[in-house]
Motif scaffolding. Structure first.
Motif, PDB file in Angstrom:
ATOM      1  N   THR A  92      49.753 -85.896 -41.913  1.00 43.04           N
ATOM      2  CA  THR A  92      49.156 -84.532 -42.379  1.00 43.04           C
ATOM      3  C   THR A  92      48.446 -85.060 -43.857  1.00 43.04           C
ATOM      4  O   THR A  92      48.720 -85.875 -44.447  1.00 43.04           O
ATOM      5  CB  THR A  92      50.504 -83.783 -42.668  1.00 43.04           C
ATOM      6  OG1 THR A  92      51.135 -84.111 -43.715  1.00 43.04           O
ATOM      7  CG2 THR A  92      51.279 -83.201 -41.522  1.00 43.04           C
TER       8      THR A  92
ATOM      9  N   SER B 297      38.989 -76.858 -42.955  1.00 47.44           N
ATOM     10  CA  SER B 297      40.635 -76.488 -42.728  1.00 47.44           C
ATOM     11  C   SER B 297      41.292 -77.913 -42.966  1.00 47.44           C
ATOM     12  O   SER B 297      40.784 -78.734 -43.075  1.00 47.44           O
ATOM     13  CB  SER B 297      40.885 -75.608 -41.438  1.00 47.44           C
ATOM     14  OG  SER B 297      41.009 -76.699 -40.444  1.00 47.44           O
TER      15      SER B 297
ATOM     16  N   ASP C  46      43.161 -78.867 -40.950  1.00 47.70           N
ATOM     17  CA  ASP C  46      43.674 -79.414 -39.698  1.00 47.70           C
ATOM     18  C   ASP C  46      42.882 -80.999 -39.526  1.00 47.70           C
ATOM     19  O   ASP C  46      41.797 -80.976 -39.586  1.00 47.70           O
ATOM     20  CB  ASP C  46      42.945 -78.597 -38.362  1.00 47.70           C
ATOM     21  CG  ASP C  46      43.638 -77.242 -38.550  1.00 47.70           C
ATOM     22  OD1 ASP C  46      44.839 -77.190 -38.890  1.00 47.70           O
ATOM     23  OD2 ASP C  46      43.097 -76.443 -38.107  1.00 47.70           O
TER      24      ASP C  46
ATOM     25  N   LYS D 145      43.137 -84.584 -37.038  1.00 47.65           N
ATOM     26  CA  LYS D 145      43.783 -85.383 -35.582  1.00 47.65           C
ATOM     27  C   LYS D 145      43.720 -86.994 -35.807  1.00 47.65           C
ATOM     28  O   LYS D 145      43.227 -87.476 -36.691  1.00 47.65           O
ATOM     29  CB  LYS D 145      42.416 -84.914 -34.573  1.00 47.65           C
ATOM     30  CG  LYS D 145      42.146 -83.580 -34.345  1.00 47.65           C
ATOM     31  CD  LYS D 145      41.329 -83.356 -33.534  1.00 47.65           C
ATOM     32  CE  LYS D 145      40.801 -81.570 -33.502  1.00 47.65           C
ATOM     33  NZ  LYS D 145      39.432 -81.496 -32.872  1.00 47.65           N
TER      34      LYS D 145
END
Length: 95
Positions: free
Chosen positions: A51, A80, A82, A84
């Motif tokens: 994160t 944002s 987000d 991956k």
């Protein structure tokens, strides 16, 4: 009877005071110029479960974590938070 000193050459006094002031200013600003440290960056490959908050805790040694995350988002043109697994992020190194 007390004798008072009279400044006889005011021009020389002004030149000496000006030179001393210039030398003092050069020493002050030279110290500031050498204290600048260029920012360092590292490219990090993200793993499953990473994160931005954990990256900020790991690489940010000073300041607010939220502002560090915002800086990471700006560097990587993220809209944002987000992320991956497998992505590569540019991370500023703060010591």
């Amino acid at each position: 009877m007390k004798k008072t000193y009279v400044l006889k050459n005011k021009g020389r006094f002004a030149i000496i005071m000006g030179l001393l002031t210039a030398i003092l200013l050069v020493l002050i600003f030279a110290g500031r110029a050498y204290s600048y440290k260029a920012p360092e960056y590292r490219t990090v490959s993200l793993k499953q479960g990473d994160t931005l908050w954990e990256l900020a805790l790991k690489y940010n040694k000073e300041g607010d974590i939220r502002s560090y995350i915002y800086e990471v988002q700006q560097l990587n043109n993220m809209e944002s938070s987000d992320i991956k697994a497998g992505e590569k992020l540019i991370i500023p190194i703060k010591n």
